[in-house]
Design an enzyme around this catalytic site. Sequence first.
Site, PDB file in Angstrom:
ATOM      1  N   GLU A  20       5.452  -9.190 -29.168  1.00 19.74           N
ATOM      2  CA  GLU A  20       6.316  -8.081 -29.598  1.00 19.74           C
ATOM      3  C   GLU A  20       7.764  -8.412 -29.249  1.00 19.74           C
ATOM      4  O   GLU A  20       8.411  -7.760 -28.436  1.00 19.74           O
ATOM      5  CB  GLU A  20       5.822  -6.787 -28.957  1.00 19.74           C
ATOM      6  CG  GLU A  20       4.417  -6.439 -29.419  1.00 19.74           C
ATOM      7  CD  GLU A  20       3.720  -5.361 -28.604  1.00 19.74           C
ATOM      8  OE1 GLU A  20       4.402  -4.679 -27.813  1.00 19.74           O
ATOM      9  OE2 GLU A  20       2.488  -5.212 -28.752  1.00 19.74           O
ATOM     10  N   HIS A  31       8.035  -1.738 -26.889  1.00 24.21           N
ATOM     11  CA  HIS A  31       6.942  -2.447 -27.543  1.00 24.21           C
ATOM     12  C   HIS A  31       7.183  -2.555 -29.055  1.00 24.21           C
ATOM     13  O   HIS A  31       8.171  -2.069 -29.587  1.00 24.21           O
ATOM     14  CB  HIS A  31       5.622  -1.701 -27.321  1.00 24.21           C
ATOM     15  CG  HIS A  31       5.084  -1.817 -25.939  1.00 24.21           C
ATOM     16  ND1 HIS A  31       4.073  -2.683 -25.599  1.00 24.21           N
ATOM     17  CD2 HIS A  31       5.421  -1.169 -24.795  1.00 24.21           C
ATOM     18  CE1 HIS A  31       3.804  -2.563 -24.311  1.00 24.21           C
ATOM     19  NE2 HIS A  31       4.603  -1.643 -23.800  1.00 24.21           N
ATOM     20  N   HIS A  67       3.724  -7.224 -23.988  1.00 23.00           N
ATOM     21  CA  HIS A  67       2.958  -7.977 -24.985  1.00 23.00           C
ATOM     22  C   HIS A  67       3.911  -8.999 -25.605  1.00 23.00           C
ATOM     23  O   HIS A  67       4.834  -8.631 -26.323  1.00 23.00           O
ATOM     24  CB  HIS A  67       2.401  -7.035 -26.045  1.00 23.00           C
ATOM     25  CG  HIS A  67       1.455  -6.022 -25.481  1.00 23.00           C
ATOM     26  ND1 HIS A  67       1.362  -4.732 -25.953  1.00 23.00           N
ATOM     27  CD2 HIS A  67       0.552  -6.112 -24.460  1.00 23.00           C
ATOM     28  CE1 HIS A  67       0.454  -4.077 -25.273  1.00 23.00           C
ATOM     29  NE2 HIS A  67      -0.055  -4.898 -24.347  1.00 23.00           N
ATOM     30  N   GLU A 106       8.104   2.330 -29.473  1.00 29.55           N
ATOM     31  CA  GLU A 106       7.432   1.439 -30.413  1.00 29.55           C
ATOM     32  C   GLU A 106       8.310   1.190 -31.642  1.00 29.55           C
ATOM     33  O   GLU A 106       8.890   2.119 -32.192  1.00 29.55           O
ATOM     34  CB  GLU A 106       6.102   2.042 -30.874  1.00 29.55           C
ATOM     35  CG  GLU A 106       5.069   2.225 -29.770  1.00 29.55           C
ATOM     36  CD  GLU A 106       4.335   0.944 -29.410  1.00 29.55           C
ATOM     37  OE1 GLU A 106       4.636  -0.113 -30.017  1.00 29.55           O
ATOM     38  OE2 GLU A 106       3.456   1.002 -28.531  1.00 29.55           O
TER      39      GLU A 106
END
Length: 377
Positions: A171, A261, A168, A337
């Site tokens: 990010e 991410h 993504h 994350e």
Amino acid sequence: MLKISSQFDSGAIEVVSLADAQNIHLKIRCDNASPFSQWFHFRLLGAKDQDCVIHFDNAASSAYPDGWSDYNAVASYDTENWFRVASDYDGQTLRIHHRPERESVFYAYFEPYSWERHMRLIGEAVEASPLCESVHLGSTLDGRDMDLLRVGVEMPGKKNIWITARQHPGESMAEWFVEGLLETLLDPENSVARVLLEKAVFYIVPNMNPDGSVRGNLRTNAAGANLNREWATPTMERSPEVFLVRQMMLETGIDAFLDVHGDEAIPHNFVAGCEDNASFSAHQASLQAAFKASWLATCPDFQTEFGYEKGKFGPETLTIATNWVGDAFDCLAYTVEMPFKDTAKRPLPEVGWNGERSRQFGASVLLPLLAVVDQLR
């Protein structure tokens, strides 16, 4: 006279009104071929020493409106040193409150990681060590290079550790993470790196989505594909980035995998594994537990209390990189994350979670990898 521009690498914004400094109205721009919207990056000119209020009129209709609560935007005068600026969200409109000290100031959703810096990262990594080699996997839809860095000497019996980042594109903390990891892994005097490279070969893709990154997209590539939903059946026409990387993975095999991410809403660093896979094995469960325990013991920025709920992705599960890899290779596979906001437990309000903290977090992941490397097969 006020002016806003975004015609540069990762620039993205729509101007509604520049009536005066205290009443600037903007819209967060959607990805070029998708309705996802959250990323912004633009330059404001002519507002030096003025109390600016910048309204993002469509914040409530963004992809992740929960991300705006307790969020402060980032700003920079030189595109190198970024700091947080006061922001608030009333459930409809996001507002930045800032008095620029220079005629030119940049604002962004998170500290950007430019394509130029990406290219420099590839070149400097190869120059830093004879153990590092750049592998050209192919091209994106916009004709950009898909770069892989292979670190270590391939030999029978060695483990294959894969790390991918920035599926993504918005990010950007994910590529900062990889930069810190690479710097440590390529340090010939770092004992953790030396032992890991005796036992494993690393395959690292610092940017899985070059086109989306340069276009200023939040979540998709040039074709509008969310790459982290393409892993079951990628194609060269829609998701060449995943197709090319997946093809290389099938050639090398995988013993451990990390996909890096950022999460818009959760103000913590955490991991998400393969528990929702029907094929989730006792071997994977043991590796996940050992990896998390080691990272928890060695890195204060990592935590396990907060994260995703079980069953979050439902029928999409095996279209996600971590779950597809875990299912295909019965290996340790984790999504890492990081927050767009600050970390709730150990905040640094002036900078929030930023590029440098992401770099340090990336370097820290080598210790939990060392803790499990002998158990991977």
